[in-house]
Enzyme design. Structure first.
Site, PDB file in Angstrom:
ATOM      1  N   HIS A 117      -1.104  -2.707  -7.143  1.00 41.03           N
ATOM      2  CA  HIS A 117      -1.821  -2.397  -5.912  1.00 41.03           C
ATOM      3  C   HIS A 117      -3.332  -2.506  -6.110  1.00 41.03           C
ATOM      4  CE1 HIS A 117      -3.026   0.816  -2.746  1.00 41.03           C
ATOM      5  NE2 HIS A 117      -2.989  -0.377  -2.199  1.00 41.03           N
ATOM      6  N   SER A 177       0.819  -1.209   0.000  1.00 44.00           N
ATOM      7  CA  SER A 177       0.000   0.000   0.000  1.00 44.00           C
ATOM      8  C   SER A 177       0.852   1.258   0.000  1.00 44.00           C
ATOM      9  CB  SER A 177      -0.867   0.042   1.262  1.00 44.00           C
ATOM     10  OG  SER A 177      -1.709  -1.058   1.313  1.00 44.00           O
ATOM     11  N   ASN A 195      -3.598   6.023  -1.568  1.00 48.43           N
ATOM     12  CA  ASN A 195      -3.370   6.064  -0.122  1.00 48.43           C
ATOM     13  C   ASN A 195      -2.691   7.344   0.346  1.00 48.43           C
ATOM     14  OD1 ASN A 195      -4.667   3.714   0.526  1.00 48.43           O
ATOM     15  ND2 ASN A 195      -2.867   2.448   0.206  1.00 48.43           N
ATOM     16  N   GLU A 254      -3.777   0.181  -8.969  1.00 51.65           N
ATOM     17  CA  GLU A 254      -2.670   1.113  -9.233  1.00 51.65           C
ATOM     18  C   GLU A 254      -1.468   0.303  -9.691  1.00 51.65           C
ATOM     19  OE1 GLU A 254      -2.630   5.001  -6.382  1.00 51.65           O
ATOM     20  OE2 GLU A 254      -2.245   3.118  -5.393  1.00 51.65           O
TER      21      GLU A 254
HETATM   22  P1  NAD Z   1      -3.745  -9.415   6.259  1.00 48.85           P
HETATM   23  O1  NAD Z   1      -3.234  -9.136   7.623  1.00 48.85           O
HETATM   24  O2  NAD Z   1      -5.185  -9.733   6.066  1.00 48.85           O
HETATM   25  O3  NAD Z   1      -2.910 -10.619   5.590  1.00 48.85           O
HETATM   26  C1  NAD Z   1      -1.532 -10.680   5.573  1.00 48.85           C
HETATM   27  C2  NAD Z   1      -1.136 -12.140   5.397  1.00 48.85           C
HETATM   28  O4  NAD Z   1       0.279 -12.218   5.183  1.00 48.85           O
HETATM   29  C3  NAD Z   1      -1.454 -13.016   6.632  1.00 48.85           C
HETATM   30  O5  NAD Z   1      -2.249 -14.122   6.234  1.00 48.85           O
HETATM   31  C4  NAD Z   1      -0.077 -13.446   7.107  1.00 48.85           C
HETATM   32  O6  NAD Z   1      -0.075 -14.773   7.654  1.00 48.85           O
HETATM   33  C5  NAD Z   1       0.715 -13.392   5.799  1.00 48.85           C
HETATM   34  N1  NAD Z   1       2.155 -13.345   6.006  1.00 48.85           N
HETATM   35  C6  NAD Z   1       2.852 -12.636   6.928  1.00 48.85           C
HETATM   36  N2  NAD Z   1       4.167 -12.879   6.805  1.00 48.85           N
HETATM   37  C7  NAD Z   1       4.315 -13.748   5.771  1.00 48.85           C
HETATM   38  C8  NAD Z   1       5.415 -14.370   5.165  1.00 48.85           C
HETATM   39  N3  NAD Z   1       6.660 -14.140   5.594  1.00 48.85           N
HETATM   40  N4  NAD Z   1       5.192 -15.211   4.143  1.00 48.85           N
HETATM   41  C9  NAD Z   1       3.948 -15.444   3.702  1.00 48.85           C
HETATM   42  N5  NAD Z   1       2.844 -14.888   4.240  1.00 48.85           N
HETATM   43  C10 NAD Z   1       3.034 -14.043   5.264  1.00 48.85           C
HETATM   44  O7  NAD Z   1      -3.308  -8.154   5.386  1.00 48.85           O
HETATM   45  P2  NAD Z   1      -3.955  -7.617   4.009  1.00 48.85           P
HETATM   46  O8  NAD Z   1      -4.965  -6.585   4.345  1.00 48.85           O
HETATM   47  O9  NAD Z   1      -4.341  -8.775   3.154  1.00 48.85           O
HETATM   48  O10 NAD Z   1      -2.717  -6.851   3.384  1.00 48.85           O
HETATM   49  C11 NAD Z   1      -1.746  -7.529   2.609  1.00 48.85           C
HETATM   50  C12 NAD Z   1      -0.995  -6.525   1.750  1.00 48.85           C
HETATM   51  O11 NAD Z   1      -1.938  -5.871   0.894  1.00 48.85           O
HETATM   52  C13 NAD Z   1      -0.286  -5.419   2.525  1.00 48.85           C
HETATM   53  O12 NAD Z   1       0.891  -5.055   1.853  1.00 48.85           O
HETATM   54  C14 NAD Z   1      -1.294  -4.282   2.485  1.00 48.85           C
HETATM   55  O13 NAD Z   1      -0.713  -3.005   2.630  1.00 48.85           O
HETATM   56  C15 NAD Z   1      -1.852  -4.459   1.076  1.00 48.85           C
HETATM   57  N6  NAD Z   1      -3.179  -3.860   0.854  1.00 48.85           N
HETATM   58  C16 NAD Z   1      -4.124  -3.904   1.848  1.00 48.85           C
HETATM   59  C17 NAD Z   1      -5.365  -3.305   1.621  1.00 48.85           C
HETATM   60  C18 NAD Z   1      -6.422  -3.341   2.691  1.00 48.85           C
HETATM   61  O14 NAD Z   1      -7.418  -2.590   2.568  1.00 48.85           O
HETATM   62  N7  NAD Z   1      -6.301  -4.135   3.713  1.00 48.85           N
HETATM   63  C19 NAD Z   1      -5.650  -2.714   0.396  1.00 48.85           C
HETATM   64  C20 NAD Z   1      -4.667  -2.710  -0.612  1.00 48.85           C
HETATM   65  C21 NAD Z   1      -3.427  -3.287  -0.351  1.00 48.85           C
END
Ligand code: NAD
Length: 290
Positions: free
Chosen positions: A139, A118, A189, A151
């Site tokens: 993204h 993000s 963001n 994005e």
């Molecule tokens: P989340 O907490 O729901 O999921 C993250 C996952 O990553 C978890 O299942 C965790 O077990 C896993 N993980 C952690 N360390 C790991 C590793 N070393 N190897 C493999 N898996 C691992 O988070 P999310 O909301 O799905 O966010 C994930 C990414 O997407 C982040 O970079 C976030 O910034 C981005 N993102 C999030 C949103 C949102 O609204 N939540 C929107 C766009 C982008």
């Protein structure tokens, strides 16, 4: 041409990316470090696709075909045949670096590496891999099956072929692209999260309670969700991580994360994904926690 996709992270974003990719006909493998997240992910994708069937957005045969295209696991060794790996692990630079390091021995030399970060610098993440020219920001927005935008962020070293392939992939998933330069938090963001952070300051300083702030922005600014509801939806850990990247990356105090946001994250109240944040989700209707 991209046909086989690897997804790292079976959280809300990884699930959503696997969901839309499988529905578009791609072969998808999802790997997470946490076996429990992996087993939850399958059921969650099924439930989300079933909802689309009930709303007649897809038919049942499409759902079954898509579910058949997704494999889940905890081992990167299954990624040897992937054309692209999309990293959607926790928003933390050292976690992401570890992921790319662990992946390296298992992918072939032409595999594109994309990150769903993000906020974190694509150039910096790419420079730490063996293929900065094949490294790119892709993204997706949350929830991935619903939100139209993706994005795309090219790092300084990203080559044009990688950009074209990833652009074609995003379009084939039915998404509209917005191209952003590689600066902290990119476009969406950079604008959205300071607004969410300001809403948390508004709560912290006692200008209004949770209900007043969210109702104010929904009815007063025509936002579909209030900013605190949105923060819970994004995940408060992710909101804080993005604000920290903005604060440090742009060296401007206007981006300082609200101490109340820090406190919620320290408490483990991360929003919807942990059942409690600015709202408590234990009952049928979310109840404000302040
Ligand atoms: P989340 O907490 O729901 O999921 C993250 C996952 O990553 C978890 O299942 C965790 O077990 C896993 N993980 C952690 N360390 C790991 C590793 N070393 N190897 C493999 N898996 C691992 O988070 P999310 O909301 O799905 O966010 C994930 C990414 O997407 C982040 O970079 C976030 O910034 C981005 N993102 C999030 C949103 C949102 O609204 N939540 C929107 C766009 C982008």
């Amino acid at each position: 041409m991209i046909q086989k996709i690897g997804v790292v992270g079976a959280g809300q974003m990884g699930n959503g990316i696997a969901h839309v990719a499988a529905l578009a006909g791609y072969d998808v493998k999802v790997v997470d470090i946490d076996a429990e997240r992996v087993s939850l992910a399958k059921g969650l994708i099924e439930a989300n696709m079933s909802r689309q069937v009930r709303r007649t957005l897809i038919d049942e045969s499409e759902m079954l075909a898509a579910l058949d295209k997704i494999q889940f696991g905890t081992d990167y060794a299954t990624f040897t045949d992937r054309d692209i790996v999309i990293e959607a692990a926790t928003e933390n630079e050292s976690v992401k670096r570890e992921v790319f390091k662990a992946l390296a021995p298992h992918i072939h030399e032409n595999t594109i590496l994309a990150t769903n970060t993000s906020s974190i610098s694509i150039t910096r993440l790419g420079a730490r891999t063996d293929r900065p020219e094949k490294f790119i920001g892709l993204h997706f927005m949350n929830p991935v099956p619903v939100m139209k935008l993706v994005e795309i962020i090219r790092g300084l070293g990203t080559d044009s072929e990688t950009y074209q392939q990833v652009r074609d992939l995003a379009i084939s998933l039915g998404k509209t692209i917005s191209l952003s330069e590689d600066f902290p938090a990119f476009i969406v963001n950079r604008i959205l999260l300071p607004m969410v952070n300001e809403a948390i300051y508004t709560l912290y300083e006692g200008v209004g309670n949770v209900e007043a702030i969210d109702t104010g922005m929904k009815l007063g600014a025509n936002h579909p969700m209030g900013p605190l509801e949105l923060a819970d939806f994004i995940g408060l850990d992710t909101c804080l991580a993005v604000m920290q990247v903005l604060y440090e990356g742009l060296a401007d105090t206007k981006y300082r994360p609200c101490p109340l946001l820090v406190k919620y994250v320290e408490a483990g109240w991360l929003g919807r994904k942990t059942g409690r944040g600015f709202y408590d989700y234990a009952g049928d209707v979310p109840v404000p926690t302040r």
